[in-house]
Scaffold this motif. Structure first.
Motif, PDB file in Angstrom:
ATOM      1  N   HIS A 284       0.846  -1.197   0.000  1.00 62.23           N
ATOM      2  CA  HIS A 284       0.000   0.000   0.000  1.00 62.23           C
ATOM      3  C   HIS A 284       0.882   1.249   0.000  1.00 62.23           C
ATOM      4  CE1 HIS A 284      -3.080   2.891   1.068  1.00 62.23           C
ATOM      5  NE2 HIS A 284      -3.975   1.963   0.761  1.00 62.23           N
TER       6      HIS A 284
ATOM      7  N   ALA B  70       0.596   3.966   1.295  1.00 59.78           N
ATOM      8  CA  ALA B  70       0.675   4.691   2.567  1.00 59.78           C
ATOM      9  C   ALA B  70       1.782   4.124   3.456  1.00 59.78           C
ATOM     10  CB  ALA B  70      -0.671   4.641   3.290  1.00 59.78           C
TER      11      ALA B  70
ATOM     12  N   SER C  29      -4.080   0.933  12.575  1.00 58.80           N
ATOM     13  CA  SER C  29      -4.637   2.168  13.143  1.00 58.80           C
ATOM     14  C   SER C  29      -5.107   3.154  12.079  1.00 58.80           C
ATOM     15  CB  SER C  29      -3.654   2.821  14.117  1.00 58.80           C
ATOM     16  OG  SER C  29      -2.377   2.818  13.583  1.00 58.80           O
ATOM     17  N   ALA C  30      -4.456   3.188  10.920  1.00 58.65           N
ATOM     18  CA  ALA C  30      -4.951   4.094   9.874  1.00 58.65           C
ATOM     19  C   ALA C  30      -6.025   3.400   9.044  1.00 58.65           C
ATOM     20  CB  ALA C  30      -3.812   4.564   8.983  1.00 58.65           C
ATOM     21  N   LYS C  31      -6.259   2.138   9.356  1.00 59.25           N
ATOM     22  CA  LYS C  31      -7.264   1.325   8.686  1.00 59.25           C
ATOM     23  C   LYS C  31      -7.010   1.216   7.176  1.00 59.25           C
ATOM     24  CE  LYS C  31     -12.003  -0.011   9.214  1.00 59.25           C
ATOM     25  NZ  LYS C  31     -13.390   0.441   9.348  1.00 59.25           N
ATOM     26  N   ILE C  32      -5.835   0.715   6.874  1.00 59.45           N
ATOM     27  CA  ILE C  32      -5.543   0.367   5.481  1.00 59.45           C
ATOM     28  C   ILE C  32      -6.345  -0.905   5.212  1.00 59.45           C
ATOM     29  CG2 ILE C  32      -3.752  -0.520   3.939  1.00 59.45           C
ATOM     30  CD1 ILE C  32      -1.783   1.354   5.359  1.00 59.45           C
ATOM     31  N   PRO C  33      -7.238  -0.885   4.239  1.00 57.92           N
ATOM     32  CA  PRO C  33      -8.146  -2.026   4.080  1.00 57.92           C
ATOM     33  C   PRO C  33      -7.456  -3.247   3.491  1.00 57.92           C
ATOM     34  CG  PRO C  33      -8.486  -0.475   2.316  1.00 57.92           C
ATOM     35  CD  PRO C  33      -7.471   0.150   3.225  1.00 57.92           C
TER      36      PRO C  33
ATOM     37  N   PRO D 255      -7.719  -3.220  -4.795  1.00 58.71           N
ATOM     38  CA  PRO D 255      -8.147  -1.857  -5.108  1.00 58.71           C
ATOM     39  C   PRO D 255      -9.272  -1.841  -6.151  1.00 58.71           C
ATOM     40  CG  PRO D 255      -5.774  -2.112  -5.380  1.00 58.71           C
ATOM     41  CD  PRO D 255      -6.318  -3.469  -5.119  1.00 58.71           C
ATOM     42  N   GLU D 256      -9.997  -0.743  -6.153  1.00 54.68           N
ATOM     43  CA  GLU D 256     -11.028  -0.600  -7.176  1.00 54.68           C
ATOM     44  C   GLU D 256     -10.368  -0.481  -8.546  1.00 54.68           C
ATOM     45  OE1 GLU D 256     -13.761   2.476  -6.228  1.00 54.68           O
ATOM     46  OE2 GLU D 256     -14.141   1.643  -4.229  1.00 54.68           O
TER      47      GLU D 256
ATOM     48  N   ASP E  55      -8.203   2.362  -9.538  1.00 54.28           N
ATOM     49  CA  ASP E  55      -6.941   2.560  -8.826  1.00 54.28           C
ATOM     50  C   ASP E  55      -5.896   1.497  -9.150  1.00 54.28           C
ATOM     51  OD1 ASP E  55      -8.010   4.743  -7.580  1.00 54.28           O
ATOM     52  OD2 ASP E  55      -8.708   3.625  -5.829  1.00 54.28           O
TER      53      ASP E  55
ATOM     54  N   ARG F 257      -1.803   1.356  -8.193  1.00 58.36           N
ATOM     55  CA  ARG F 257      -1.452   0.452  -7.097  1.00 58.36           C
ATOM     56  C   ARG F 257      -0.572  -0.695  -7.592  1.00 58.36           C
ATOM     57  NH1 ARG F 257      -4.745   0.289  -2.680  1.00 58.36           N
ATOM     58  NH2 ARG F 257      -3.196  -1.232  -2.052  1.00 58.36           N
TER      59      ARG F 257
ATOM     60  N   MET G  67     -14.861   5.279  10.146  1.00 58.51           N
ATOM     61  CA  MET G  67     -13.683   5.793  10.836  1.00 58.51           C
ATOM     62  C   MET G  67     -13.482   7.268  10.481  1.00 58.51           C
ATOM     63  SD  MET G  67     -10.226   4.103  11.594  1.00 58.51           S
ATOM     64  CE  MET G  67      -8.704   4.937  11.977  1.00 58.51           C
TER      65      MET G  67
ATOM     66  N   TYR H 255     -11.301  10.618   9.894  1.00 52.15           N
ATOM     67  CA  TYR H 255      -9.963  11.079   9.490  1.00 52.15           C
ATOM     68  C   TYR H 255      -9.980  12.596   9.423  1.00 52.15           C
ATOM     69  CZ  TYR H 255      -9.136   6.298   7.808  1.00 52.15           C
ATOM     70  OH  TYR H 255      -8.989   4.939   7.702  1.00 52.15           O
TER      71      TYR H 255
ATOM     72  N   ASP I 153     -12.409   3.412   5.134  1.00 54.34           N
ATOM     73  CA  ASP I 153     -11.029   3.000   5.395  1.00 54.34           C
ATOM     74  C   ASP I 153     -10.096   4.020   4.743  1.00 54.34           C
ATOM     75  OD1 ASP I 153     -10.894   2.384   2.617  1.00 54.34           O
ATOM     76  OD2 ASP I 153     -11.785   0.433   3.018  1.00 54.34           O
ATOM     77  N   LEU I 154      -8.792   3.757   4.843  1.00 63.84           N
ATOM     78  CA  LEU I 154      -7.816   4.719   4.318  1.00 63.84           C
ATOM     79  C   LEU I 154      -7.982   4.928   2.808  1.00 63.84           C
ATOM     80  CD1 LEU I 154      -5.441   6.561   5.087  1.00 63.84           C
ATOM     81  CD2 LEU I 154      -3.911   4.691   4.519  1.00 63.84           C
ATOM     82  N   ASN I 155      -8.329   3.864   2.091  1.00 64.11           N
ATOM     83  CA  ASN I 155      -8.508   4.028   0.643  1.00 64.11           C
ATOM     84  C   ASN I 155      -9.589   5.062   0.331  1.00 64.11           C
ATOM     85  OD1 ASN I 155      -6.586   2.106   0.302  1.00 64.11           O
ATOM     86  ND2 ASN I 155      -7.881   0.634  -0.782  1.00 64.11           N
TER      87      ASN I 155
ATOM     88  N   PRO J 292      -5.617   9.588  10.842  1.00 63.00           N
ATOM     89  CA  PRO J 292      -6.780   8.992  11.499  1.00 63.00           C
ATOM     90  C   PRO J 292      -7.031   9.730  12.817  1.00 63.00           C
ATOM     91  CG  PRO J 292      -4.955   7.399  11.324  1.00 63.00           C
ATOM     92  CD  PRO J 292      -4.472   8.686  10.728  1.00 63.00           C
TER      93      PRO J 292
END
Lengths: 421, 112
Positions: free
Chosen positions: A125, A127, A173-177, A181-182, A185, A189, B1, B3, B81-83, B104
């Motif tokens: 990812h 990020a 914690s940042a919730k990277i899923p 990807p769609e 994207d 990616r 969530m 942000y 989510d982040l995406n 976040p």
């Protein structure tokens, strides 16, 4: 008993990576998935043998492994303090009704494939830092141990372990899923995924120091990853195919590109009998597949150049006109001064050293290449071929001043000596 | 969530972004139900920084750190989510000239 152990090792390599990817989705946590997989594997080693000590596998070992590990994981969650929240999360991540029961879904190969793709895209990812992407991919997708990865990258194991822990924390914690990807994207990616794979490959391929065995292992892992991505993608992707081709073609020359002392051997001096024909053929087939997609980028073009070299019986018999044409396209795609330099070198082969020298001189006036040792080495070589020994000497010395890589220094010094001799 | 999207950029460049365009994007996010709040900020020249050390309040002129790129505003959003957060952030008009930092949000831990 040894055979059974060997059998288990092979079984682990075959099933653990896919099981890990699915467990991360089912349990929603990298660490938990790893611990659960480990526990399930211990059970497997006890229950997959019959009374006589011979292997006796369940009908679907992978599904067995995942379902056992999933129960172990949920068990672990129950023992944790705030398990209710976690359980709710796990329940939310449960396969939807359309996938029927989890056990049934587990037998479906496409579920495994999607999970592996989810894992690859999550580990790569954007990020996450590039270093973290590489470490996570090798750890989670390839299943290498932290120690193995650290050794391959000449890092201390705790440093690497910390890198992985930090990346996993950010995912959480940042919730990277944990998701593919769609469609819109995917190109962006996928580029990150391919960069990670190529970086792993180059780390293994670079002629610098380090354990040769581990470096070889890295190259094979990278090729395996590349193939996996190619197989998993719904639509054939020219660059993914091109990257696999490029890695296969490079790998096919591994043995020929260094001599007994570990020094680099230039393409023109390589013993072509040492090239691995099987890998080469496979690489060329991937090049053809890449070009068949109609969309080629810099990986596919570099691979195509490598394929032209692969086809030539001798260095002299190389189709330089085609190589120059491919470099023209590559320069358009990458706009890189290093590509322009390589193009000039190829052009010198097609049209003679004087024509090449003119281009190299022009490139050396550019800031980007002014202090690039290979640009000076190329100029030196062209002078040498033109019989301008003194100019060649000066240029080789300049190249020597600009590099600290030991194998390259040895190579340049040798060239200098040859000029004097 | 939740942000927070922090909008950074050189003030000159940020000023070049049309407020109407920003307002329209804010409106769009509201209609999509992902906008929880936000605010553009006045120039950094108007910033005042306050610190309290050993009970003593010191007030200084200017932002807490002098950097070329300054905080110009923020959005508080709700994303799956982040995406999704990245997708929303990439639509913020100043992203074209500056940078959007996605952080976040967390809840204060008042239990332990």
């Amino acid at each position: 008993m040894r055979d059974v152990d060997g059998g288990f090792d092979a079984l682990y390599r075959e099933h653990a990576p896919a099981a890990r990817a699915t467990l991360i989705r089912l349990l929603g946590d990298f660490e938990l998935a790893e611990d659960a997989l480990h526990e399930a594997w211990i059970v497997a080693m006890q229950s997959w043998v019959d009374d006589g000590g011979a292997l006796q596998l369940p009908a679907n070992p992978r599904a067995w492994l995942i379902s056992t590990a999933r129960f172990k994981g949920i068990d672990r969650l129950r023992r944790r303090v705030r398990y209710r929240e976690k359980l709710a999360l796990v329940a939310a991540g449960e396969p939807s009704a359309s996938e029927a029961t989890p056990e049934q879904a587990l037998v479906d190969a496409t579920v495994f494939e999607d999970d592996r793709l989810r894992l690859i895209f999550t580990c790569c990812h954007p990020a996450l830092s590039r270093e973290a992407q590489v470490a996570l991919t090798l750890r989670e997708v390839c299943g290498l141990s932290t120690e193995e990865i650290a050794r391959a990258f000449l890092l201390r194991a705790p440093t690497l372990a910390q890198r992985i822990v930090r990346a996993k924390r950010k995912i959480q914690s940042a919730k990277i899923p944990y998701a593919i990807p769609e469609a819109a994207d995917i190109p962006m990616r996928l580029e990150a995924v391919l960069s990670v794979i190529y970086l792993v490959f180059n780390e293994g391929y670079a002629a610098s120091s380090g354990d040769a065995l581990i470096r070889r292992e890295l190259c094979l892992e990278a090729i395996g990853l590349g193939r996996l991505v190619v197989d998993l993608l719904d639509e054939p992707d020219g660059e993914a195919l091109g990257l696999v081709a490029l890695m296969l073609l490079s790998e096919s020359r591994r043995v020929a590109r260094t001599d007994a002392r570990g020094d680099l051997v230039l393409l023109e001096d390589q013993d072509r009998a040492l090239w691995d024909r099987e890998l080469m053929e496979e690489g060329r087939a991937y090049v053809a597949r890449a070009f068949a997609t109609g969309e080629v980028g810099s990986y596919a073009l570099q691979a195509a150049i490598a394929a032209v070299h692969a086809r030539a019986e001798t260095f002299e018999a190389t189709d330089w006109a085609e190589i120059v044409a491919l470099y023209d396209l590559l320069y358009e795609a990458s706009d890189s001064p290093v590509v322009a330099l390589n193009r000039a070198v190829a052009l010198a082969m097609r049209d003679g050293p004087a024509a090449g020298l003119e281009l190299v001189e022009a490139l050396l006036r550019d800031d980007a290449l002014k202090n690039y040792h290979l640009a000076h080495a190329a100029r030196a070589d062209l002078y040498r071929r033109l019989g301008r020994r003194e100019d060649a000497r000066v240029a080789y010395r300049r190249a020597l001043e600009l590099t600290e890589l030991e194998p390259e220094r040895r190579f340049l010094s040798r060239r200098l000596q040859e000029l004097d001799g | 969530m939740k942000y927070v999207c922090l909008v950074y950029g050189e003030e000159e460049a940020i000023r070049g972004v049309d407020d109407k365009v920003c307002a329209a994007y804010g409106q769009e996010l509201q209609e999509r139900g992902v906008y929880l709040g936000g605010q553009p900020l006045m120039s950094v020249e108007t910033a005042t920084t306050v610190r309290v050390r050993r009970g003593e309040v010191t007030v200084t002129d200017g932002p807490f750190a002098e950097t070329k790129e300054q905080l110009a505003g923020f959005y508080l959003i709700e994303a799956r989510d982040l995406n999704e957060a990245i997708r929303i952030a990439s639509g913020i008009p100043p992203a074209q000239v500056g940078s959007i930092e996605i952080r976040p949000a967390r809840e204060l831990d008042v239990e332990g």
